[in-house]
Design a protein around this motif. Structure first.
Motif, PDB file in Angstrom:
ATOM      1  N   ASP A   1       0.851  -1.180   0.000  1.00 51.30           N
ATOM      2  CA  ASP A   1       0.000   0.000   0.000  1.00 51.30           C
ATOM      3  C   ASP A   1       0.897   1.244   0.000  1.00 51.30           C
ATOM      4  OD1 ASP A   1      -1.303   2.265   1.842  1.00 51.30           O
ATOM      5  OD2 ASP A   1      -2.908   1.154   0.840  1.00 51.30           O
TER       6      ASP A   1
ATOM      7  N   LYS B   1       1.480   3.120   3.284  1.00 50.32           N
ATOM      8  CA  LYS B   1       2.343   2.398   4.223  1.00 50.32           C
ATOM      9  C   LYS B   1       3.809   2.539   3.817  1.00 50.32           C
ATOM     10  CE  LYS B   1      -1.103  -1.009   5.690  1.00 50.32           C
ATOM     11  NZ  LYS B   1      -1.491  -2.434   5.728  1.00 50.32           N
TER      12      LYS B   1
ATOM     13  N   GLU C   1      -3.790   7.720   7.157  1.00 50.19           N
ATOM     14  CA  GLU C   1      -4.128   6.746   6.119  1.00 50.19           C
ATOM     15  C   GLU C   1      -4.783   7.438   4.931  1.00 50.19           C
ATOM     16  OE1 GLU C   1      -6.903   2.714   5.614  1.00 50.19           O
ATOM     17  OE2 GLU C   1      -6.480   3.523   7.608  1.00 50.19           O
TER      18      GLU C   1
ATOM     19  N   LYS D   1     -10.363   2.873  -4.186  1.00 48.76           N
ATOM     20  CA  LYS D   1      -9.497   2.098  -3.299  1.00 48.76           C
ATOM     21  C   LYS D   1      -8.408   1.369  -4.075  1.00 48.76           C
ATOM     22  CE  LYS D   1     -12.067   3.093   0.304  1.00 48.76           C
ATOM     23  NZ  LYS D   1     -11.581   4.032   1.359  1.00 48.76           N
TER      24      LYS D   1
ATOM     25  N   TRP E   1      -5.280   1.019  -6.583  1.00 53.56           N
ATOM     26  CA  TRP E   1      -4.138   1.737  -7.131  1.00 53.56           C
ATOM     27  C   TRP E   1      -3.585   0.980  -8.341  1.00 53.56           C
ATOM     28  CZ3 TRP E   1      -2.490   6.429  -5.314  1.00 53.56           C
ATOM     29  CH2 TRP E   1      -2.924   6.820  -4.031  1.00 53.56           C
TER      30      TRP E   1
END
Length: 219
Positions: free
Chosen positions: A28, A31, A74, A210, A212
């Motif tokens: 992600d 992250k 986030e 949501k 990518w």
């Protein structure tokens, strides 16, 4: 001047601080962003949370300046400013923004593009309350980006504000607060030898998505 230009032209310093493995494509991006930021902090990079943000207002002229990321969530990145400043008026006209982090010690940069929205008021209140009192007073005294006659004008305004809030808690000005950058593009750049740098880019169609799309770009 010629010697200075020769230094620039002959600067062939190379990059050997690391690489971006294709396995990172499965991570992600927020992250990975957090991981890189932590490493920049641990390596004691200079002002690891400083970022160059660029906005475009109704005149279509890009405008860039350095600000500080104060929250990494986030959902995205948060910075604080005067809503009536040049950046604020640009973002009111056009909420699209770009942000750039560069950590020379790690030969790394992160490029972010996205859409801004005002941060929740409770977050702006909490952050403003945490600022040193002189900075709180300064937020009231400075009509950021507006033209003033001279430095003395600003100093006099600060004294007036200091007197106004003497022996009081300084409240957050209604024209001051946070912006949340919701990314639609996050590109991770790692310097590599021979200028064959690594660039892995995460993209999505809009801030609500949501999913990518992950691509590698030529340096």
């Amino acid at each position: 001047m010629k010697e200075f230009l020769d230094i620039l032209r002959n600067d062939h310093s190379d990059f050997d601080q690391g690489k971006l493995d294709d396995r990172l494509k499965s991570i992600d991006p927020m992250k990975l962003f957090t991981k890189w930021y932590q490493e920049a902090f641990e390596k004691q990079c200079i002002s690891p949370n400083s970022m160059i943000i660029s906005t475009v207002g109704e005149d279509l002229m890009p405008s860039s300046r350095v600000v500080y990321m104060k929250e990494l969530l986030e959902e995205g990145l948060i910075f604080y400013t005067n809503y009536e400043s040049k950046k604020g008026s640009d973002l009111e006209e056009n909420p699209q923004i770009s942000a750039l982090f560069y950590w020379d010690e790690l030969s790394r940069q992160i490029r972010v593009q996205g859409i801004v929205e005002k941060a929740p008021e409770f977050m702006s209140d909490d952050y403003f309350d945490s600022r040193p009192r002189p900075s709180q007073l300064g937020a009231w005294a400075s009509r950021q980006s507006n033209v003033i006659a001279d430095r003395e004008t600003l100093d006099e305004e600060y004294k007036k504000i200091e007197k106004r809030f003497e022996n009081q808690v300084v409240p957050r000005p209604p024209f001051w607060g946070g912006y949340l950058i919701r990314p639609t593009t996050i590109e991770f750049w790692q310097g590599r030898p021979s200028r064959l740098h690594d660039r892995i880019c995460f993209e999505k169609n809009d801030v609500e998505s949501k999913e990518w799309k992950v691509i590698r770009r030529n340096p």
